[in-house]
Scaffold this motif. Structure first.
Motif, short mmCIF file in Angstrom:
data_model
loop_
_atom_site.label_atom_id
_atom_site.label_comp_id
_atom_site.label_asym_id
_atom_site.label_seq_id
_atom_site.Cartn_x
_atom_site.Cartn_y
_atom_site.Cartn_z
N GLU A 97 -4.47 -21.31 46.36
CA GLU A 97 -3.55 -20.28 46.86
C GLU A 97 -3.55 -19.06 45.94
N ASN A 98 -3.53 -19.29 44.62
CA ASN A 98 -3.53 -18.17 43.69
C ASN A 98 -4.83 -17.38 43.74
N LYS A 99 -5.95 -18.06 43.86
CA LYS A 99 -7.22 -17.33 43.95
C LYS A 99 -7.23 -16.44 45.18
N LEU A 139 0.35 -21.68 38.78
CA LEU A 139 -1.08 -21.55 38.47
C LEU A 139 -1.84 -22.84 38.74
N MET A 171 -4.99 -13.45 44.40
CA MET A 171 -5.61 -12.57 43.41
C MET A 171 -6.83 -11.85 43.97
N TYR A 230 -9.83 -19.51 36.51
CA TYR A 230 -9.68 -18.23 37.19
C TYR A 230 -10.72 -17.19 36.74
N HIS A 239 4.46 -15.76 42.46
CA HIS A 239 3.32 -16.40 43.10
C HIS A 239 3.43 -17.90 42.88
N LEU A 246 2.74 -12.45 38.67
CA LEU A 246 1.48 -11.73 38.66
C LEU A 246 1.76 -10.25 38.45
N PRO A 282 -1.75 -12.93 35.35
CA PRO A 282 -0.51 -13.69 35.35
C PRO A 282 0.16 -13.56 33.98
#
Length: 183
Positions: A105-107, A100, A110, A177, A97, A132, A122
């Motif tokens: 983008e990560n949210k 962080l 997820m 997060y 992914h 992830l 992660p």
């Protein structure tokens, strides 16, 4: 980065988390290192299929077949839906992914995974980057199979102490997060 660290962390974290990882799918254009790590499970009956990192090939994979998917495929909503489709009811996914630091983008990734998995965390790959882990059933620090990790020969980095430590995150990540990482 030392490739053996990356390969060991991508393979052994999920395989030592899942209770019975009999069917594994590797999605990578450079899978030799992953396959070599899976071959270290000489006491387990693991069937390993490999496809190139191409969503068109993922579309052809059978439903509910895999216990573990290890992927280097770029993730988006369509790819994540396919991961869910090919994983069985206790399935576990490890995927690359964005950093962080790319919070938006990560949210997004997820939150999509949150529709399919009970646990999304992660973890450190040993080089400052993270993967992830998304699991429908097993928790990577509570359900580690210590006996399996202790029986592995020929490891240069991974061990039963590295496994839970890889999931440690700083307060800045926890705060950023909060409510998104599911552990």
């Amino acid at each position: 980065m030392k490739d053996f660290i990356y390969n060991e962390m991508m393979v052994h974290v999920p395989l030592c988390t899942h209770k019975e990882p009999n069917n594994v799918l590797i999605i990578s254009s450079n899978s030799a290192g992953f396959v070599q790590e899976i071959q270290k499970y000489k006491y387990d009956d693991i069937n390993c299929d490999v496809i190139s990192a191409d969503i068109n090939l993922l579309r052809e994979v059978a439903d509910d077949k895999y216990d573990v998917v290890i992927s280097e495929l770029d993730t988006d909503a369509a790819v994540l839906a396919h991961f869910n489709r090919v994983l069985n009811e206790e399935g576990l996914l490890v995927t690359l992914h964005p950093s962080l630091d790319d919070v938006a983008e990560n949210k997004k990734i997820m939150q999509i995974l949150g529709k399919y998995a009970k646990i999304i965390m992660p973890y450190n790959l040993g080089n400052g980057k993270t993967a992830l882990l998304a699991s429908k059933e097993y928790h990577p620090t509570a359900d580690i199979i210590l006996q399996r990790s202790d029986l592995l020969d020929g490891l240069e980095y991974y061990n039963c102490d590295i496994h839970p430590a890889a999931f440690a995150t700083g307060n800045n990540i926890r705060k950023e997060y909060l409510g998104i990482i599911k552990n």
